[in-house]
Write a protein that holds these residues in place. Sequence first.
Motif, PDB file in Angstrom:
ATOM      1  N   ARG A  16       0.829  -1.212   0.000  1.00  0.00           N
ATOM      2  CA  ARG A  16       0.000   0.000   0.000  1.00  0.00           C
ATOM      3  C   ARG A  16       0.862   1.260   0.000  1.00  0.00           C
ATOM      4  O   ARG A  16       0.510   2.253  -0.626  1.00  0.00           O
ATOM      5  CB  ARG A  16      -0.949  -0.002   1.200  1.00  0.00           C
ATOM      6  CG  ARG A  16      -1.987  -1.132   1.135  1.00  0.00           C
ATOM      7  CD  ARG A  16      -2.628  -1.364   2.461  1.00  0.00           C
ATOM      8  NE  ARG A  16      -1.576  -1.787   3.402  1.00  0.00           N
ATOM      9  CZ  ARG A  16      -1.741  -1.921   4.692  1.00  0.00           C
ATOM     10  NH1 ARG A  16      -2.895  -1.656   5.246  1.00  0.00           N
ATOM     11  NH2 ARG A  16      -0.748  -2.302   5.462  1.00  0.00           N
ATOM     12  N   LEU A  17       2.000   1.195   0.667  1.00  0.00           N
ATOM     13  CA  LEU A  17       2.928   2.328   0.669  1.00  0.00           C
ATOM     14  C   LEU A  17       3.420   2.605  -0.752  1.00  0.00           C
ATOM     15  O   LEU A  17       3.482   3.757  -1.188  1.00  0.00           O
ATOM     16  CB  LEU A  17       4.097   2.045   1.609  1.00  0.00           C
ATOM     17  CG  LEU A  17       5.182   3.110   1.711  1.00  0.00           C
ATOM     18  CD1 LEU A  17       4.601   4.446   2.141  1.00  0.00           C
ATOM     19  CD2 LEU A  17       6.263   2.657   2.669  1.00  0.00           C
ATOM     20  N   LEU A  18       3.748   1.560  -1.472  1.00  0.00           N
ATOM     21  CA  LEU A  18       4.200   1.716  -2.856  1.00  0.00           C
ATOM     22  C   LEU A  18       3.096   2.319  -3.727  1.00  0.00           C
ATOM     23  O   LEU A  18       3.362   3.180  -4.568  1.00  0.00           O
ATOM     24  CB  LEU A  18       4.665   0.380  -3.424  1.00  0.00           C
ATOM     25  CG  LEU A  18       5.201   0.437  -4.850  1.00  0.00           C
ATOM     26  CD1 LEU A  18       6.379   1.396  -4.964  1.00  0.00           C
ATOM     27  CD2 LEU A  18       5.583  -0.950  -5.315  1.00  0.00           C
ATOM     28  N   LYS A  19       1.863   1.904  -3.503  1.00  0.00           N
ATOM     29  CA  LYS A  19       0.746   2.469  -4.274  1.00  0.00           C
ATOM     30  C   LYS A  19       0.598   3.963  -4.017  1.00  0.00           C
ATOM     31  O   LYS A  19       0.364   4.742  -4.937  1.00  0.00           O
ATOM     32  CB  LYS A  19      -0.559   1.738  -3.943  1.00  0.00           C
ATOM     33  CG  LYS A  19      -0.626   0.346  -4.521  1.00  0.00           C
ATOM     34  CD  LYS A  19      -1.938  -0.324  -4.172  1.00  0.00           C
ATOM     35  CE  LYS A  19      -2.015  -1.701  -4.789  1.00  0.00           C
ATOM     36  NZ  LYS A  19      -3.318  -2.330  -4.585  1.00  0.00           N
ATOM     37  N   LEU A  61      -4.427   9.981  -0.745  1.00  0.00           N
ATOM     38  CA  LEU A  61      -3.949   8.721  -1.328  1.00  0.00           C
ATOM     39  C   LEU A  61      -3.861   7.625  -0.266  1.00  0.00           C
ATOM     40  O   LEU A  61      -4.186   6.462  -0.536  1.00  0.00           O
ATOM     41  CB  LEU A  61      -2.590   8.928  -1.994  1.00  0.00           C
ATOM     42  CG  LEU A  61      -2.607   9.734  -3.288  1.00  0.00           C
ATOM     43  CD1 LEU A  61      -1.196  10.175  -3.674  1.00  0.00           C
ATOM     44  CD2 LEU A  61      -3.250   8.937  -4.417  1.00  0.00           C
ATOM     45  N   LYS A  62      -3.447   7.983   0.948  1.00  0.00           N
ATOM     46  CA  LYS A  62      -3.403   6.992   2.026  1.00  0.00           C
ATOM     47  C   LYS A  62      -4.794   6.452   2.321  1.00  0.00           C
ATOM     48  O   LYS A  62      -4.959   5.250   2.561  1.00  0.00           O
ATOM     49  CB  LYS A  62      -2.784   7.603   3.280  1.00  0.00           C
ATOM     50  CG  LYS A  62      -1.280   7.810   3.169  1.00  0.00           C
ATOM     51  CD  LYS A  62      -0.708   8.594   4.337  1.00  0.00           C
ATOM     52  CE  LYS A  62      -0.811   7.851   5.637  1.00  0.00           C
ATOM     53  NZ  LYS A  62      -0.150   8.574   6.760  1.00  0.00           N
ATOM     54  N   ALA A  63      -5.783   7.306   2.278  1.00  0.00           N
ATOM     55  CA  ALA A  63      -7.163   6.862   2.510  1.00  0.00           C
ATOM     56  C   ALA A  63      -7.634   5.965   1.368  1.00  0.00           C
ATOM     57  O   ALA A  63      -8.253   4.924   1.615  1.00  0.00           O
ATOM     58  CB  ALA A  63      -8.086   8.067   2.654  1.00  0.00           C
ATOM     59  N   VAL A  64      -7.333   6.344   0.154  1.00  0.00           N
ATOM     60  CA  VAL A  64      -7.735   5.548  -1.017  1.00  0.00           C
ATOM     61  C   VAL A  64      -7.149   4.141  -0.938  1.00  0.00           C
ATOM     62  O   VAL A  64      -7.833   3.154  -1.210  1.00  0.00           O
ATOM     63  CB  VAL A  64      -7.292   6.235  -2.331  1.00  0.00           C
ATOM     64  CG1 VAL A  64      -7.428   5.297  -3.517  1.00  0.00           C
ATOM     65  CG2 VAL A  64      -8.089   7.512  -2.559  1.00  0.00           C
ATOM     66  N   GLN A  68      -2.467   2.830   6.744  1.00  0.00           N
ATOM     67  CA  GLN A  68      -2.565   3.387   8.084  1.00  0.00           C
ATOM     68  C   GLN A  68      -1.250   3.303   8.846  1.00  0.00           C
ATOM     69  O   GLN A  68      -1.200   3.604  10.025  1.00  0.00           O
ATOM     70  CB  GLN A  68      -3.680   2.665   8.850  1.00  0.00           C
ATOM     71  CG  GLN A  68      -5.025   2.841   8.191  1.00  0.00           C
ATOM     72  CD  GLN A  68      -6.091   1.967   8.820  1.00  0.00           C
ATOM     73  OE1 GLN A  68      -5.880   1.322   9.839  1.00  0.00           O
ATOM     74  NE2 GLN A  68      -7.265   1.941   8.209  1.00  0.00           N
ATOM     75  N   LEU A  69      -0.179   2.906   8.173  1.00  0.00           N
ATOM     76  CA  LEU A  69       1.133   2.817   8.813  1.00  0.00           C
ATOM     77  C   LEU A  69       1.668   4.214   9.092  1.00  0.00           C
ATOM     78  O   LEU A  69       1.362   5.160   8.381  1.00  0.00           O
ATOM     79  CB  LEU A  69       2.119   2.082   7.898  1.00  0.00           C
ATOM     80  CG  LEU A  69       1.801   0.625   7.577  1.00  0.00           C
ATOM     81  CD1 LEU A  69       2.784   0.086   6.556  1.00  0.00           C
ATOM     82  CD2 LEU A  69       1.809  -0.208   8.834  1.00  0.00           C
ATOM     83  N   SER A  70       2.494   4.313  10.122  1.00  0.00           N
ATOM     84  CA  SER A  70       3.127   5.595  10.452  1.00  0.00           C
ATOM     85  C   SER A  70       4.617   5.368  10.675  1.00  0.00           C
ATOM     86  O   SER A  70       5.085   4.228  10.770  1.00  0.00           O
ATOM     87  CB  SER A  70       2.495   6.196  11.703  1.00  0.00           C
ATOM     88  OG  SER A  70       2.860   5.429  12.835  1.00  0.00           O
ATOM     89  N   ALA A  71       5.358   6.456  10.798  1.00  0.00           N
ATOM     90  CA  ALA A  71       6.798   6.373  11.018  1.00  0.00           C
ATOM     91  C   ALA A  71       7.127   5.623  12.308  1.00  0.00           C
ATOM     92  O   ALA A  71       8.171   4.983  12.402  1.00  0.00           O
ATOM     93  CB  ALA A  71       7.397   7.776  11.044  1.00  0.00           C
ATOM     94  N   VAL A  72       6.248   5.689  13.282  1.00  0.00           N
ATOM     95  CA  VAL A  72       6.476   4.999  14.556  1.00  0.00           C
ATOM     96  C   VAL A  72       6.645   3.495  14.330  1.00  0.00           C
ATOM     97  O   VAL A  72       7.431   2.841  15.017  1.00  0.00           O
ATOM     98  CB  VAL A  72       5.303   5.268  15.524  1.00  0.00           C
ATOM     99  CG1 VAL A  72       5.400   4.427  16.774  1.00  0.00           C
ATOM    100  CG2 VAL A  72       5.233   6.740  15.863  1.00  0.00           C
ATOM    101  N   GLU A  73       5.956   2.968  13.342  1.00  0.00           N
ATOM    102  CA  GLU A  73       5.966   1.523  13.093  1.00  0.00           C
ATOM    103  C   GLU A  73       7.078   1.067  12.147  1.00  0.00           C
ATOM    104  O   GLU A  73       7.258  -0.132  11.946  1.00  0.00           O
ATOM    105  CB  GLU A  73       4.621   1.102  12.488  1.00  0.00           C
ATOM    106  CG  GLU A  73       3.460   1.397  13.398  1.00  0.00           C
ATOM    107  CD  GLU A  73       2.137   1.403  12.659  1.00  0.00           C
ATOM    108  OE1 GLU A  73       1.330   0.501  12.938  1.00  0.00           O
ATOM    109  OE2 GLU A  73       1.934   2.290  11.803  1.00  0.00           O
ATOM    110  N   CYS A  74       7.832   1.989  11.582  1.00  0.00           N
ATOM    111  CA  CYS A  74       8.729   1.638  10.479  1.00  0.00           C
ATOM    112  C   CYS A  74       9.787   0.592  10.824  1.00  0.00           C
ATOM    113  O   CYS A  74      10.197  -0.160   9.958  1.00  0.00           O
ATOM    114  CB  CYS A  74       9.359   2.876   9.856  1.00  0.00           C
ATOM    115  SG  CYS A  74      10.598   3.675  10.854  1.00  0.00           S
ATOM    116  N   HIS A  75      10.206   0.490  12.054  1.00  0.00           N
ATOM    117  CA  HIS A  75      11.224  -0.500  12.410  1.00  0.00           C
ATOM    118  C   HIS A  75      10.617  -1.739  13.064  1.00  0.00           C
ATOM    119  O   HIS A  75      11.350  -2.593  13.548  1.00  0.00           O
ATOM    120  CB  HIS A  75      12.279   0.121  13.321  1.00  0.00           C
ATOM    121  CG  HIS A  75      13.057   1.193  12.646  1.00  0.00           C
ATOM    122  ND1 HIS A  75      13.902   0.960  11.588  1.00  0.00           N
ATOM    123  CD2 HIS A  75      13.086   2.532  12.847  1.00  0.00           C
ATOM    124  CE1 HIS A  75      14.431   2.085  11.174  1.00  0.00           C
ATOM    125  NE2 HIS A  75      13.946   3.068  11.929  1.00  0.00           N
ATOM    126  N   ALA A  76       9.284  -1.835  13.064  1.00  0.00           N
ATOM    127  CA  ALA A  76       8.625  -2.981  13.691  1.00  0.00           C
ATOM    128  C   ALA A  76       7.710  -3.706  12.709  1.00  0.00           C
ATOM    129  O   ALA A  76       6.832  -4.439  13.121  1.00  0.00           O
ATOM    130  CB  ALA A  76       7.827  -2.505  14.901  1.00  0.00           C
TER     131      ALA A  76
END
Length: 83
Positions: A16-19, A61-64, A68-76
């Motif tokens: 989804r991030l790539l999209k 675009l994130k809603a589309v 729902q990922l955020s920077a807080v989660e990037c290493h987990a």
Amino acid sequence: MTKIERIQTGVRMEKRLLKVLKGLAEYLDLSLGELLEGMTLHAFEGKAPFSRETLKKIDHLKAVYDLQLSAVECHALVEESHK
């Protein structure tokens, strides 16, 4: 203009991030590589890469794409195993 050499790379990224990134690149009339280069160079200098208007487009675009990922989660992040 600064002359550079680009190389092809294979990078794995959350779907989804790539999209969202592809949609943003299209919106900004950039290639995905150009978008990533710009974001990276801004980050290396501690600068924000996007205007408020562009951040609004990113939120859309994130809603589309239900991102729902955020920077807080990037290493987990843990990739699902493929069966």
